[in-house]
Design a protein around this motif. Structure first.
Motif, PDB file in Angstrom:
ATOM      1  N   CYS A   1      24.294  13.844   1.161  1.00 45.39           N
ATOM      2  CA  CYS A   1      23.034  13.999   1.901  1.00 45.39           C
ATOM      3  C   CYS A   1      23.236  13.857   3.405  1.00 45.39           C
ATOM      4  O   CYS A   1      22.715  14.663   4.188  1.00 45.39           O
ATOM      5  CB  CYS A   1      22.017  12.976   1.403  1.00 45.39           C
ATOM      6  N   SER A   2      23.964  12.836   3.831  1.00 47.94           N
ATOM      7  CA  SER A   2      24.132  12.614   5.271  1.00 47.94           C
ATOM      8  C   SER A   2      24.951  13.727   5.909  1.00 47.94           C
ATOM      9  O   SER A   2      24.626  14.202   7.007  1.00 47.94           O
ATOM     10  CB  SER A   2      24.785  11.249   5.524  1.00 47.94           C
ATOM     11  N   GLN A   3      26.007  14.169   5.232  1.00 50.20           N
ATOM     12  CA  GLN A   3      26.813  15.254   5.784  1.00 50.20           C
ATOM     13  C   GLN A   3      26.070  16.582   5.722  1.00 50.20           C
ATOM     14  O   GLN A   3      26.176  17.406   6.631  1.00 50.20           O
ATOM     15  CB  GLN A   3      28.148  15.333   5.050  1.00 50.20           C
ATOM     16  N   ALA A   4      25.298  16.808   4.665  1.00 53.46           N
ATOM     17  CA  ALA A   4      24.509  18.038   4.564  1.00 53.46           C
ATOM     18  C   ALA A   4      23.450  18.099   5.662  1.00 53.46           C
ATOM     19  O   ALA A   4      23.199  19.164   6.242  1.00 53.46           O
ATOM     20  CB  ALA A   4      23.846  18.139   3.192  1.00 53.46           C
ATOM     21  N   PHE A   5      22.842  16.967   5.957  1.00 51.21           N
ATOM     22  CA  PHE A   5      21.831  16.944   7.028  1.00 51.21           C
ATOM     23  C   PHE A   5      22.483  17.204   8.383  1.00 51.21           C
ATOM     24  O   PHE A   5      21.949  17.952   9.204  1.00 51.21           O
ATOM     25  CB  PHE A   5      21.105  15.597   7.044  1.00 51.21           C
TER      26      PHE A   5
ATOM     27  N   MET B   1      34.201  20.988   3.804  1.00 50.72           N
ATOM     28  CA  MET B   1      34.459  21.434   2.438  1.00 50.72           C
ATOM     29  C   MET B   1      33.374  20.929   1.493  1.00 50.72           C
ATOM     30  O   MET B   1      32.919  21.649   0.594  1.00 50.72           O
ATOM     31  CB  MET B   1      35.834  20.933   1.977  1.00 50.72           C
ATOM     32  N   LEU B   2      32.923  19.714   1.701  1.00 53.77           N
ATOM     33  CA  LEU B   2      31.907  19.122   0.831  1.00 53.77           C
ATOM     34  C   LEU B   2      30.582  19.874   0.928  1.00 53.77           C
ATOM     35  O   LEU B   2      29.885  20.076  -0.059  1.00 53.77           O
ATOM     36  CB  LEU B   2      31.707  17.653   1.179  1.00 53.77           C
ATOM     37  N   THR B   3      30.228  20.274   2.120  1.00 53.58           N
ATOM     38  CA  THR B   3      28.938  20.934   2.316  1.00 53.58           C
ATOM     39  C   THR B   3      29.058  22.454   2.337  1.00 53.58           C
ATOM     40  O   THR B   3      28.079  23.150   2.604  1.00 53.58           O
ATOM     41  CB  THR B   3      28.303  20.467   3.641  1.00 53.58           C
ATOM     42  N   CYS B   4      30.257  22.970   2.060  1.00 50.69           N
ATOM     43  CA  CYS B   4      30.490  24.420   1.979  1.00 50.69           C
ATOM     44  C   CYS B   4      30.211  25.137   3.291  1.00 50.69           C
ATOM     45  O   CYS B   4      29.829  26.301   3.300  1.00 50.69           O
ATOM     46  CB  CYS B   4      29.643  25.056   0.876  1.00 50.69           C
ATOM     47  N   ILE B   5      30.376  24.435   4.409  1.00 56.59           N
ATOM     48  CA  ILE B   5      30.242  25.107   5.698  1.00 56.59           C
ATOM     49  C   ILE B   5      31.452  26.001   5.925  1.00 56.59           C
ATOM     50  O   ILE B   5      31.375  27.105   6.404  1.00 56.59           O
ATOM     51  CB  ILE B   5      30.128  24.077   6.837  1.00 56.59           C
ATOM     52  N   ASP B   6      32.635  25.469   5.588  1.00 56.93           N
ATOM     53  CA  ASP B   6      33.863  26.228   5.752  1.00 56.93           C
ATOM     54  C   ASP B   6      34.543  26.279   4.397  1.00 56.93           C
ATOM     55  O   ASP B   6      35.089  25.284   3.930  1.00 56.93           O
ATOM     56  CB  ASP B   6      34.758  25.538   6.794  1.00 56.93           C
TER      57      ASP B   6
ATOM     58  N   GLU C   1      42.115  10.204   0.658  1.00 51.96           N
ATOM     59  CA  GLU C   1      41.993  10.150   2.109  1.00 51.96           C
ATOM     60  C   GLU C   1      42.220  11.519   2.739  1.00 51.96           C
ATOM     61  O   GLU C   1      41.609  11.880   3.725  1.00 51.96           O
ATOM     62  CB  GLU C   1      43.003   9.134   2.647  1.00 51.96           C
ATOM     63  N   GLU C   2      43.141  12.305   2.146  1.00 49.20           N
ATOM     64  CA  GLU C   2      43.540  13.562   2.777  1.00 49.20           C
ATOM     65  C   GLU C   2      43.082  14.792   1.999  1.00 49.20           C
ATOM     66  O   GLU C   2      43.365  15.910   2.385  1.00 49.20           O
ATOM     67  CB  GLU C   2      45.061  13.581   2.942  1.00 49.20           C
ATOM     68  N   GLN C   3      42.393  14.610   0.898  1.00 52.15           N
ATOM     69  CA  GLN C   3      42.088  15.738   0.017  1.00 52.15           C
ATOM     70  C   GLN C   3      40.696  16.285   0.298  1.00 52.15           C
ATOM     71  O   GLN C   3      39.745  15.536   0.431  1.00 52.15           O
ATOM     72  CB  GLN C   3      42.155  15.270  -1.443  1.00 52.15           C
ATOM     73  N   PRO C   4      40.561  17.622   0.399  1.00 51.72           N
ATOM     74  CA  PRO C   4      39.234  18.199   0.600  1.00 51.72           C
ATOM     75  C   PRO C   4      38.396  18.077  -0.658  1.00 51.72           C
ATOM     76  O   PRO C   4      38.920  18.016  -1.757  1.00 51.72           O
ATOM     77  CB  PRO C   4      39.528  19.660   0.931  1.00 51.72           C
ATOM     78  N   LEU C   5      37.081  18.043  -0.489  1.00 50.82           N
ATOM     79  CA  LEU C   5      36.179  17.989  -1.628  1.00 50.82           C
ATOM     80  C   LEU C   5      35.713  19.398  -1.971  1.00 50.82           C
ATOM     81  O   LEU C   5      35.598  20.266  -1.116  1.00 50.82           O
ATOM     82  CB  LEU C   5      34.976  17.113  -1.291  1.00 50.82           C
ATOM     83  N   ILE C   6      35.394  19.603  -3.230  1.00 53.65           N
ATOM     84  CA  ILE C   6      34.949  20.938  -3.643  1.00 53.65           C
ATOM     85  C   ILE C   6      33.510  21.157  -3.228  1.00 53.65           C
ATOM     86  O   ILE C   6      32.787  20.233  -2.904  1.00 53.65           O
ATOM     87  CB  ILE C   6      35.097  21.104  -5.161  1.00 53.65           C
ATOM     88  N   CYS C   7      33.101  22.384  -3.274  1.00 54.94           N
ATOM     89  CA  CYS C   7      31.751  22.770  -2.836  1.00 54.94           C
ATOM     90  C   CYS C   7      30.689  22.107  -3.700  1.00 54.94           C
ATOM     91  O   CYS C   7      30.812  22.004  -4.896  1.00 54.94           O
ATOM     92  CB  CYS C   7      31.623  24.275  -2.916  1.00 54.94           C
ATOM     93  N   SER C   8      29.591  21.667  -3.050  1.00 55.84           N
ATOM     94  CA  SER C   8      28.537  20.956  -3.768  1.00 55.84           C
ATOM     95  C   SER C   8      27.356  21.842  -4.121  1.00 55.84           C
ATOM     96  O   SER C   8      26.418  21.394  -4.756  1.00 55.84           O
ATOM     97  CB  SER C   8      28.032  19.784  -2.914  1.00 55.84           C
ATOM     98  N   ALA C   9      27.336  23.033  -3.647  1.00 52.29           N
ATOM     99  CA  ALA C   9      26.185  23.888  -3.940  1.00 52.29           C
ATOM    100  C   ALA C   9      26.601  25.347  -3.990  1.00 52.29           C
ATOM    101  O   ALA C   9      27.618  25.713  -3.453  1.00 52.29           O
ATOM    102  CB  ALA C   9      25.108  23.695  -2.891  1.00 52.29           C
TER     103      ALA C   9
END
Length: 508
Positions: A108-112, A481-486, A500-508
């Motif tokens: 939520c915080s990163q998406a906002f 990566m978490l918010t699918c911006i890039d 610590e170094e791993q990207p997260l998959i897309c959330s939406a």
């Protein structure tokens, strides 16, 4: 594709304070720099977020104090039974729901921060469904509390009264399944006042409701539990009404759809370790209550532990509020691709938390002979409380920085790291010390608190190291990566690296 360059606001003015970071995290600069004006601005932003959260915490704390006072009014055995029931509820229910809900905070915080408003609303819907399902499972456990505690060799008279308390607390599980996600949804947007106002309204009604059920209708511990559940339901209704009438939800609101029943993989990847991180710490305090039941003549230690848990809950309001504030700030700045701002927020928050620890330690030590008299006049309970309060104060010296450190890790979507730190500190260090001192070396009640002190010192040291060695540029890329911006994987990423170094998959 978002612009990957730093914002103009990150430029430095001539006067700076320097924070040293390891060579591999410098990103072309020898030091983390922050001008005096930037530090003051960040501290102000944290205060503006944390103050209403702290106010809400104090309001909710006053509600729990009222419940404890009514339990003490009913008698020492009711106070002990209520403390045991609350411990069981926290271990198996409230900590689980709270921990799972915190998994939505980085999303939520990163998406906002990234202006992904649909993702913000969708995450709220997913977590409400998720927590409601979890509450159904927890309710079956609560119904069988008596059998479980008999197996753990707790006093049967205390168990019978505690079971009654827990049964009347069942509605609270489902209320919290809505309250927790709504609070985080609002907090991610920097909106904290509605929760404070709703909580204040509920607490104003809590005292007359408690008096009516406990003193007038003589419902005993069942009345204390029912009044707490009713009060929390009033929070939910008031909060939803305020949001809908004021329209503060409109910029980020999406109607619920069947989409909230899909895409749960990222949710579970964050919710599970967030829950473990919260529970490992929360359970420690409640396990101490259970261990009190194994001491000789457990009534006084159980009652004293209930008082001390209320005390540490009061002191915890302030670092936890700062923790939530820094989590929001770090998440927003990482989502907006401003790693310097996120790093500065973490540094300022950790410094403030150290000052909080000193203040809390002084408070606990100064009131060692007076605090327990608010709850009981029993001589033995007062003696145990007086002996443990200075140890509790020392624990806060480590608790405040480590709590804020957890907030930094939440904001940067690293719950597994926080879980590993809590596991090592509380259960590989603190638990053996507590059991050894309390049961094998004969220290007794105070030995449990000395074990907590060992855990808090270890936890604070580990947490500060993790926060201090964070690669903030990399965390900003993970936020994208978490918010699918890039959607592209950043250059140099190794899929075999740790959290610590791993990207997260897309959330939406």
């Amino acid at each position: 594709m978002c612009n990957q360059t730093a914002a103009a606001a990150d430029k430095l003015s001539p006067t700076h304070i320097y924070f040293h970071y390891p060579e591999k995290h410098r990103h072309g600069a020898d030091y983390l720099c922050g001008s005096i004006s930037e530090i003051i601005s960040e501290a102000t932003s944290l205060f503006n977020l944390a103050f209403p959260i702290a106010l809400t915490g104090l309001i909710l704390y006053s509600r729990s104090i009222i419940s404890m006072l009514f339990l003490g009014y009913l008698g020492d055995i009711e106070l002990a039974a209520g403390s045991l029931a609350i411990a069981f509820a926290n271990i198996t229910g409230y900590s689980v729901l709270s921990g799972l809900a915190l998994g939505m905070e980085p999303i939520c915080s990163q998406a906002f921060g990234a202006q992904r408003h649909k993702l913000l609303s969708l995450t709220l819907h997913r977590y409400v469904v998720f927590l409601l399902f979890t509450s159904v499972l927890i309710s079956f456990l609560w119904i069988n509390m008596a059998d479980i505690l008999v197996y753990l060799h707790q006093d049967r008279n205390i168990i019978g009264i505690g079971q009654r308390y827990l049964l009347f607390s069942l509605p609270d599980l489902f209320t919290n399944s809505f309250v927790h996600p709504i609070r985080i949804y609002l907090r991610a947007q920097g909106i904290t006042r509605p929760v404070a106002l709703a909580s204040l309204f509920a607490v104003i009604l809590h005292l007359p409701i408690s008096f009516l059920l406990v003193s007038h209708f003589n419902f005993g511990v069942a009345g204390v539990a029912a009044s707490a559940s009713i009060s929390n339901f009033i929070v939910l209704v008031s909060l939803v009404a305020y949001i809908w009438v004021s329209g503060i939800h409109e910029p980020t609101w999406e109607r619920p759809s069947f989409e909230c029943l899909t895409g749960w993989k990222p949710l579970l990847k964050l919710a599970a370790p967030s829950c473990v991180s919260v529970c490992l710490e929360w359970w420690w305090y409640e396990i101490m209550i259970v261990m009190c039941g194994l001491l000789v003549n457990p009534k006084a230690p159980l009652a004293s532990m209930g008082i001390l848990i209320q005390t540490t809950s009061l002191l915890y309001v302030f670092p936890s509020s700062l923790s939530f504030a820094v989590s929001t700030r770090v998440g927003n700045e990482l989502g907006a691709n401003r790693p310097f701002k996120a790093r500065l927020s973490a540094a300022v928050a950790v410094f403030i938390s150290a000052m909080m620890g000193l203040s809390a330690s002084t408070f606990a030590s100064a009131l060692r002979d007076k605090w327990g008299r608010m709850f009981t006049s029993d001589t033995e309970i007062l003696r145990l409380t007086s002996v443990a309060l200075p140890i509790l104060g020392l624990c806060e010296l480590g608790n405040c920085p480590q709590t804020v450190g957890c907030g930094v890790l939440r904001g940067s979507a690293r719950p597994s790291t926080a879980a590993n730190v809590n596991l090592g500190a509380f259960y590989l260090v603190g638990m053996p010390v507590a059991i050894g001192l309390a049961f094998y070396l004969g220290v007794g009640f105070s030995g449990l608190w000395l074990g907590l002190l060992a855990a808090q010192v270890c936890c604070a040291g580990l947490m500060l190291y993790v926060v201090g060695s964070t690669d903030w540029g990399l965390q900003a890329k993970r936020a994208h990566m978490l918010t699918c911006i890039d959607l592209r994987q950043p250059d140099g990423f190794d899929c075999n690296k740790g959290e610590e170094e791993q990207p997260l998959i897309c959330s939406a």
